[in-house]
Design a protein around this motif. Structure first.
Motif, PDB file in Angstrom:
ATOM      1  N   MET A   1      36.430  41.614  42.012  1.00  0.00           N
ATOM      2  CA  MET A   1      36.161  42.460  41.237  1.00  0.00           C
ATOM      3  C   MET A   1      36.975  42.171  39.843  1.00  0.00           C
ATOM      4  SD  MET A   1      34.270  45.868  42.226  1.00  0.00           S
ATOM      5  CE  MET A   1      35.324  46.408  42.958  1.00  0.00           C
ATOM      6  N   TYR A   2      38.352  42.726  40.260  1.00  0.00           N
ATOM      7  CA  TYR A   2      39.162  42.779  38.990  1.00  0.00           C
ATOM      8  C   TYR A   2      40.238  41.682  38.867  1.00  0.00           C
ATOM      9  CZ  TYR A   2      36.972  47.476  38.624  1.00  0.00           C
ATOM     10  OH  TYR A   2      36.204  48.490  38.499  1.00  0.00           O
ATOM     11  N   ILE A   3      39.803  40.524  39.725  1.00  0.00           N
ATOM     12  CA  ILE A   3      40.722  39.508  39.789  1.00  0.00           C
ATOM     13  C   ILE A   3      41.138  38.805  38.166  1.00  0.00           C
ATOM     14  CG2 ILE A   3      41.187  37.233  40.710  1.00  0.00           C
ATOM     15  CD1 ILE A   3      41.142  39.368  42.794  1.00  0.00           C
ATOM     16  N   LYS A   4      40.314  38.728  37.489  1.00  0.00           N
ATOM     17  CA  LYS A   4      40.664  38.384  36.153  1.00  0.00           C
ATOM     18  C   LYS A   4      41.415  39.338  35.315  1.00  0.00           C
ATOM     19  CE  LYS A   4      38.369  36.673  31.939  1.00  0.00           C
ATOM     20  NZ  LYS A   4      37.128  36.716  31.215  1.00  0.00           N
ATOM     21  N   GLU A   5      41.337  40.741  35.489  1.00  0.00           N
ATOM     22  CA  GLU A   5      42.254  41.528  34.631  1.00  0.00           C
ATOM     23  C   GLU A   5      43.573  41.659  35.504  1.00  0.00           C
ATOM     24  OE1 GLU A   5      39.199  42.142  35.872  1.00  0.00           O
ATOM     25  OE2 GLU A   5      38.164  42.629  33.814  1.00  0.00           O
ATOM     26  N   ILE A   6      43.525  41.576  36.736  1.00  0.00           N
ATOM     27  CA  ILE A   6      44.956  41.585  37.608  1.00  0.00           C
ATOM     28  C   ILE A   6      45.694  40.290  37.101  1.00  0.00           C
ATOM     29  CG2 ILE A   6      46.067  41.171  39.753  1.00  0.00           C
ATOM     30  CD1 ILE A   6      43.906  43.226  40.863  1.00  0.00           C
ATOM     31  N   LEU A   7      45.166  39.020  37.093  1.00  0.00           N
ATOM     32  CA  LEU A   7      45.607  37.769  36.587  1.00  0.00           C
ATOM     33  C   LEU A   7      46.295  37.967  35.333  1.00  0.00           C
ATOM     34  CD1 LEU A   7      43.465  35.112  38.465  1.00  0.00           C
ATOM     35  CD2 LEU A   7      45.929  35.994  38.844  1.00  0.00           C
ATOM     36  N   GLN A   8      45.322  38.583  34.473  1.00  0.00           N
ATOM     37  CA  GLN A   8      45.898  38.535  32.714  1.00  0.00           C
ATOM     38  C   GLN A   8      47.086  39.576  32.977  1.00  0.00           C
ATOM     39  OE1 GLN A   8      42.850  39.851  30.485  1.00  0.00           O
ATOM     40  NE2 GLN A   8      43.848  39.649  28.420  1.00  0.00           N
ATOM     41  N   TYR A   9      47.340  40.603  33.585  1.00  0.00           N
ATOM     42  CA  TYR A   9      48.044  41.635  33.606  1.00  0.00           C
ATOM     43  C   TYR A   9      49.718  41.007  34.188  1.00  0.00           C
ATOM     44  CZ  TYR A   9      50.941  45.783  34.774  1.00  0.00           C
ATOM     45  OH  TYR A   9      51.867  46.659  34.880  1.00  0.00           O
ATOM     46  N   LEU A  10      49.426  39.896  35.250  1.00  0.00           N
ATOM     47  CA  LEU A  10      50.578  39.530  35.706  1.00  0.00           C
ATOM     48  C   LEU A  10      51.116  38.204  35.030  1.00  0.00           C
ATOM     49  CD1 LEU A  10      49.630  39.624  39.551  1.00  0.00           C
ATOM     50  CD2 LEU A  10      51.038  41.173  38.239  1.00  0.00           C
ATOM     51  N   LEU A  11      50.372  37.578  34.027  1.00  0.00           N
ATOM     52  CA  LEU A  11      50.507  36.694  33.259  1.00  0.00           C
ATOM     53  C   LEU A  11      51.920  36.551  32.564  1.00  0.00           C
ATOM     54  CD1 LEU A  11      49.502  33.528  32.730  1.00  0.00           C
ATOM     55  CD2 LEU A  11      48.253  34.737  30.729  1.00  0.00           C
ATOM     56  N   TRP A  12      52.068  37.674  31.888  1.00  0.00           N
ATOM     57  CA  TRP A  12      53.410  37.779  31.001  1.00  0.00           C
ATOM     58  C   TRP A  12      54.678  37.676  31.795  1.00  0.00           C
ATOM     59  CZ3 TRP A  12      53.597  36.760  26.461  1.00  0.00           C
ATOM     60  CH2 TRP A  12      52.230  36.627  25.629  1.00  0.00           C
ATOM     61  N   PRO A  13      54.681  38.344  33.070  1.00  0.00           N
ATOM     62  CA  PRO A  13      56.022  38.441  33.791  1.00  0.00           C
ATOM     63  C   PRO A  13      56.242  37.118  34.050  1.00  0.00           C
ATOM     64  CG  PRO A  13      54.787  40.357  34.395  1.00  0.00           C
ATOM     65  CD  PRO A  13      54.003  39.640  33.339  1.00  0.00           C
TER      66      PRO A  13
END
Length: 41
Positions: A1-13
């Motif tokens: 469901m929120y996979i895209k948002e989670i991946l975007q959130y984890l991209l910066w670290p």
């Protein structure tokens, strides 16, 4: 469901960590090519 948002959130670290390791690797290569003189004051 929120996979895209989670991946975007984890991209910066992940990008920060990869950049950190790239800088460390580049510094090691630079030191091997151009060894600096040890200065003791």
């Amino acid at each position: 469901m929120y996979i895209k948002e989670i991946l975007q959130y984890l991209l910066w670290p992940v990008l920060i960590a990869l950049t950190w390791f790239a800088v460390i690797f580049a510094l090691k290569v630079y030191e091997k090519r151009f060894p600096g003189k040890e200065e003791s004051a």
